[in-house]
Design an enzyme around this catalytic site. Structure first.
Site, short mmCIF file in Angstrom:
data_model
loop_
_atom_site.label_atom_id
_atom_site.label_comp_id
_atom_site.label_asym_id
_atom_site.label_seq_id
_atom_site.Cartn_x
_atom_site.Cartn_y
_atom_site.Cartn_z
N CYS A 137 -4.81 -21.70 4.52
CA CYS A 137 -5.87 -21.45 4.63
C CYS A 137 -6.63 -22.21 5.90
CB CYS A 137 -6.74 -21.81 3.24
SG CYS A 137 -7.64 -23.46 3.38
N GLU A 138 -7.37 -21.57 6.58
CA GLU A 138 -7.70 -22.40 7.70
C GLU A 138 -8.76 -23.39 7.74
OE1 GLU A 138 -9.45 -19.09 10.38
OE2 GLU A 138 -11.40 -19.23 9.53
N HIS A 139 -9.22 -23.86 6.56
CA HIS A 139 -10.27 -24.48 6.29
C HIS A 139 -9.66 -25.90 5.88
CE1 HIS A 139 -12.52 -20.80 4.86
NE2 HIS A 139 -13.03 -21.20 6.26
N HIS A 140 -8.61 -26.00 5.10
CA HIS A 140 -7.71 -27.11 4.98
C HIS A 140 -6.35 -27.17 5.40
CE1 HIS A 140 -10.81 -26.07 1.78
NE2 HIS A 140 -11.10 -27.28 1.78
N GLN A 160 -8.25 -15.28 3.26
CA GLN A 160 -7.71 -14.13 2.65
C GLN A 160 -8.30 -12.68 2.95
OE1 GLN A 160 -7.03 -14.78 -1.55
NE2 GLN A 160 -6.84 -12.52 -1.93
N HIS A 197 -5.14 -20.03 -4.14
CA HIS A 197 -5.35 -20.91 -3.03
C HIS A 197 -5.10 -22.31 -3.41
CE1 HIS A 197 -7.60 -18.01 -0.39
NE2 HIS A 197 -7.22 -17.30 -1.34
N CYS A 202 -5.97 -24.91 -2.15
CA CYS A 202 -7.01 -25.78 -1.79
C CYS A 202 -7.80 -25.71 -3.06
CB CYS A 202 -7.55 -25.51 -0.45
SG CYS A 202 -8.39 -24.01 -0.52
#
Ligand code: ZN
Length: 211
Positions: free
Chosen positions: A100-103, A141, A169, A171
């Protein structure tokens, strides 16, 4: 040790690995991060960690450097297909692993890819390879699902494309809300699958396995 480390030379035990083209910088950053989270980057168990993380990151982000033409080259065939001309080709339960690009924490699951050929078909083993091009990047996703559908559309120009992804996920499982059993489903429909409910129904029936 501090951020100064980044400006000074490379510690002798680091071997250059050019898989990302940024290996030395990444290894410095990993060593710096180990220090900042309260670890001792010089203790034996961590000595090779920057190198290992660098190689792992290079692999997990190799999609940025993948060449679609090379991957599908020689595996696209012209075929006269069935009488109705709207037969569905479905490859289901394809495992994928992404971050995931956020975490920058993994999400993983299965993807189902269907298309309705318009004369062109693709070697079935290429579908997982196409998924990997987009999964091995920082992702959300929703975008991963759409990119796989768009890529199949671009490569085959079929009458329709349907992609469904189901993923966990990490995260969400390991931090924050800690919802360990939740899965996220995303879908992307193009062409006949978007326009014709009967094609969508047939696709879902095939997914359930009761066709
Ligand atoms: Zn996340």
């Amino acid at each position: 040790m501090s951020i100064e480390l980044i400006k000074h030379g490379t510690p002798a035990h680091f071997e250059e690995d050019d898989t990302t083209g940024e290996s030395i910088g990444i290894q410095h950053l990993v060593k710096e991060m180990l220090y900042r989270i309260g670890e001792d980057p010089e203790r034996e168990g961590l000595l090779k960690t920057p190198l290992r993380v660098d190689k792992a990151i290079a692999f997990l982000t190799s999609g940025y450097r993948a060449d679609l033409d090379k991957i599908v080259n020689g595996a696209i065939f012209e075929e006269e297909l069935g009488r109705e001309g709207d037969e569905i080709v479905l490859v289901k339960d394809i495992e994928f692993y992404s971050m995931c690009e956020h975490h920058m924490i993994p999400f993983y699951g299965t993807m189902h890819v269907a298309y309705i050929p318009d004369r062109r078909i693709i070697g079935l083993s290429k579908i997982p390879r196409i998924i990997d091009i987009f999964a091995r990047r920082l992702q959300v996703q929703e975008r991963l699902t759409a990119q796989v559908a768009d890529c199949v559309q671009q490569v085959l120009n079929p009458k329709g494309v349907a992609v469904v992804a189901e993923a966990k996920h990490m995260c969400m499982c390991m931090r924050g809300v800690q919802k360990q059993n939740s899965t996220t489903t995303t879908k992307s429909m193009l062409g006949a699958f978007r326009e014709k409910p009967e094609h969508r129904s047939e696709f879902y029936a095939l997914l359930r396995g009761n066709n």
